[in-house]
Design an enzyme around this catalytic site. Structure first.
Site, PDB file in Angstrom:
ATOM      1  CB  SER A  20      -0.910  -0.002   1.228  1.00 33.66           C
ATOM      2  OG  SER A  20      -1.585   1.226   1.303  1.00 33.66           O
ATOM      3  CE  LYS A  71     -11.599  -0.514  -0.550  1.00 31.56           C
ATOM      4  NZ  LYS A  71     -11.473   0.221  -1.810  1.00 31.56           N
ATOM      5  CG  ASP A 107     -12.552   3.633  -2.783  1.00 29.77           C
ATOM      6  OD1 ASP A 107     -11.427   4.118  -2.606  1.00 29.77           O
ATOM      7  OD2 ASP A 107     -12.942   2.583  -2.254  1.00 29.77           O
ATOM      8  N   GLY A 131     -14.402  -5.968 -14.935  1.00 32.20           N
ATOM      9  CA  GLY A 131     -14.320  -6.300 -13.515  1.00 32.20           C
ATOM     10  C   GLY A 131     -15.646  -6.045 -12.828  1.00 32.20           C
ATOM     11  CE  LYS A 160     -16.727 -10.703  -7.700  1.00 35.78           C
ATOM     12  NZ  LYS A 160     -15.295 -11.008  -7.431  1.00 35.78           N
ATOM     13  CE1 TYR A 226      -0.353   2.485  -6.268  1.00 29.63           C
ATOM     14  CE2 TYR A 226      -2.744   2.396  -6.389  1.00 29.63           C
ATOM     15  CZ  TYR A 226      -1.566   2.177  -5.695  1.00 29.63           C
ATOM     16  OH  TYR A 226      -1.612   1.640  -4.444  1.00 29.63           O
TER      17      TYR A 226
HETATM   18  P1  ATR Z   1     -11.135  -4.880  -5.906  1.00 30.89           P
HETATM   19  O1  ATR Z   1     -11.774  -4.401  -4.633  1.00 30.89           O
HETATM   20  O2  ATR Z   1      -9.756  -4.326  -6.147  1.00 30.89           O
HETATM   21  O3  ATR Z   1     -12.041  -4.699  -7.057  1.00 30.89           O
HETATM   22  P2  ATR Z   1     -11.863  -7.663  -5.923  1.00 30.89           P
HETATM   23  O4  ATR Z   1     -13.182  -7.315  -5.333  1.00 30.89           O
HETATM   24  O5  ATR Z   1     -11.122  -8.869  -5.416  1.00 30.89           O
HETATM   25  O6  ATR Z   1     -10.851  -6.450  -5.713  1.00 30.89           O
HETATM   26  O7  ATR Z   1     -12.047  -7.759  -7.516  1.00 30.89           O
HETATM   27  C1  ATR Z   1     -11.013  -8.132  -8.397  1.00 30.89           C
HETATM   28  C2  ATR Z   1     -11.541  -8.079  -9.826  1.00 30.89           C
HETATM   29  O8  ATR Z   1     -10.490  -8.460 -10.735  1.00 30.89           O
HETATM   30  C3  ATR Z   1     -12.706  -9.038 -10.089  1.00 30.89           C
HETATM   31  O9  ATR Z   1     -13.536  -8.480 -11.077  1.00 30.89           O
HETATM   32  C4  ATR Z   1     -11.971 -10.277 -10.633  1.00 30.89           C
HETATM   33  O10 ATR Z   1     -12.752 -11.120 -11.449  1.00 30.89           O
HETATM   34  P3  ATR Z   1     -13.652 -12.302 -10.769  1.00 30.89           P
HETATM   35  O11 ATR Z   1     -14.825 -11.610 -10.150  1.00 30.89           O
HETATM   36  O12 ATR Z   1     -14.060 -13.165 -11.893  1.00 30.89           O
HETATM   37  O13 ATR Z   1     -12.766 -12.967  -9.757  1.00 30.89           O
HETATM   38  C5  ATR Z   1     -10.924  -9.618 -11.468  1.00 30.89           C
HETATM   39  N1  ATR Z   1      -9.770 -10.508 -11.693  1.00 30.89           N
HETATM   40  C6  ATR Z   1      -8.779 -10.789 -10.823  1.00 30.89           C
HETATM   41  N2  ATR Z   1      -7.903 -11.642 -11.384  1.00 30.89           N
HETATM   42  C7  ATR Z   1      -8.361 -11.925 -12.637  1.00 30.89           C
HETATM   43  C8  ATR Z   1      -7.891 -12.721 -13.719  1.00 30.89           C
HETATM   44  N3  ATR Z   1      -6.750 -13.428 -13.638  1.00 30.89           N
HETATM   45  N4  ATR Z   1      -8.619 -12.736 -14.869  1.00 30.89           N
HETATM   46  C9  ATR Z   1      -9.768 -12.020 -14.974  1.00 30.89           C
HETATM   47  N5  ATR Z   1     -10.260 -11.240 -13.980  1.00 30.89           N
HETATM   48  C10 ATR Z   1      -9.569 -11.186 -12.833  1.00 30.89           C
END
Ligand code: ATR
Length: 283
Positions: A20, A71, A107, A131, A160, A226
């Site tokens: 972080s 969160k 955020d 995402g 999701k 970032y």
């Molecule tokens: P944040 O709060 O940073 O959004 P999160 O809630 O864990 O963290 O969400 C991570 C996002 O990145 C999700 O949309 C996740 O997709 P899934 O919902 O299918 O897990 C996506 N993500 C993470 N790794 C991934 C990967 N290797 N390929 C595709 N999507 C990925």
């Protein structure tokens, strides 16, 4: 930095927490406005969340940022939740107001402000969000509150994506649908394309959530990552001279809003940026 018996404690809870940038931002900010305060990271596992929150009161910690994965879960332990945090369903900032724990979300404003600062028009535009996690939710709510015309949400987990698109449709009244990554190949044009996944984040810098052929359809490309400064996803945009932005401004802006909630004042963004540059955190 002087730490003494009167130093106020602030911090961030999450897991993992090692990378972080928030401690650097907030400690530089406290120093810049001459506050006797310190900001530290707390690596808190899911099963210890309740105790950690009770600890804020017990120890008189003044303010806490909350990050992945807490969160949403943290909300049930707080005494008050702001309307904005309720709408988003997530808290990233806790203020200890004389023993009353107040939850806020900075955020969304961090994201929308970064668009405004760069004169990106959202009103009437069609957006695609990659995402469907917490960050995607903040982006979707932010775009909805600033007048986006429609949103498509693509996510690896279809369920999701469906949940988030329903949430946006039902709570913000925006035309929002879930799509697959493959569906994006069929689109002709995308006004605003946002990566809100963690794909491409350091150390996995050779990955992009979508191929170049999707990025070239966009008129504006935003990556909330970032680190690295320029992800592979953004480098596709750069290659085709498409306007693009990384997540640094969103990070600094959300930090500045948290800082204001805690201290009543904003920090000077440029002063903090210069300090981070000297420490080599920003190019
Ligand atoms: P944040 O709060 O940073 O959004 P999160 O809630 O864990 O963290 O969400 C991570 C996002 O990145 C999700 O949309 C996740 O997709 P899934 O919902 O299918 O897990 C996506 N993500 C993470 N790794 C991934 C990967 N290797 N390929 C595709 N999507 C990925």
């Amino acid at each position: 930095m002087h730490v003494n018996a009167k130093t106020d404690i602030y911090g961030i809870i999450g897991h993992p927490i090692g990378h972080s940038l928030s401690p650097f931002i907030h400690n530089a900010a406290f120093e810049s406005v001459n506050l006797n305060s310190v900001y530290v990271s707390f690596d808190v596992h899911e099963e210890n969340l309740k105790d950690a929150i009770l600890g804020i009161k017990a120890l008189g910690i003044k303010g806490i940022n909350v990050t992945v994965p807490h969160k949403e879960n943290v909300m049930k332990y707080l005494d008050y939740i702001s309307d904005e945090a309720k709408l988003i369903g997530a808290v990233n900032t806790i203020k200890n107001n004389n023993g009353i724990l107040e939850g806020y979300n900075t955020d969304v404003t961090g994201f929308t402000e970064s668009l405004k600062e760069h004169d990106i028009v959202v009103e009437g535009k069609n957006a695609v969000i990659l995402g469907a996690g917490g960050a995607a939710r903040a982006v979707a709510v932010g775009l909805s509150l600033t007048g986006v015309k429609s949103i498509m949400i693509a996510n690896r987990s279809k369920e999701k994506a469906r949940n988030l698109s329903n949430y946006i449709k039902n709570n913000l009244g925006i035309n929002c649908i879930d799509v697959t990554y493959d569906d994006l190949n069929e689109l002709e044009e995308i006004d605003i394309l946002v990566n809100a996944t963690s794909v491409g984040m350091s150390p996995n810098i050779n990955l992009s959530p979508v191929d170049e052929n999707v990025v070239v359809k966009a008129k504006f490309v935003y990556d909330i990552i970032y680190n690295p400064e320029k992800t592979l996803f953004l480098s596709y945009a750069e290659k085709h001279k498409i306007r693009n932005l990384n997540g640094f401004d969103m990070l600094i802006n959300q930090a500045n809003h948290s800082f204001k909630i805690w201290t009543g004042v904003n920090f000077n963004k440029n002063i903090i940026l210069n300090i981070l540059k000297k420490k080599d955190f920003v190019k």
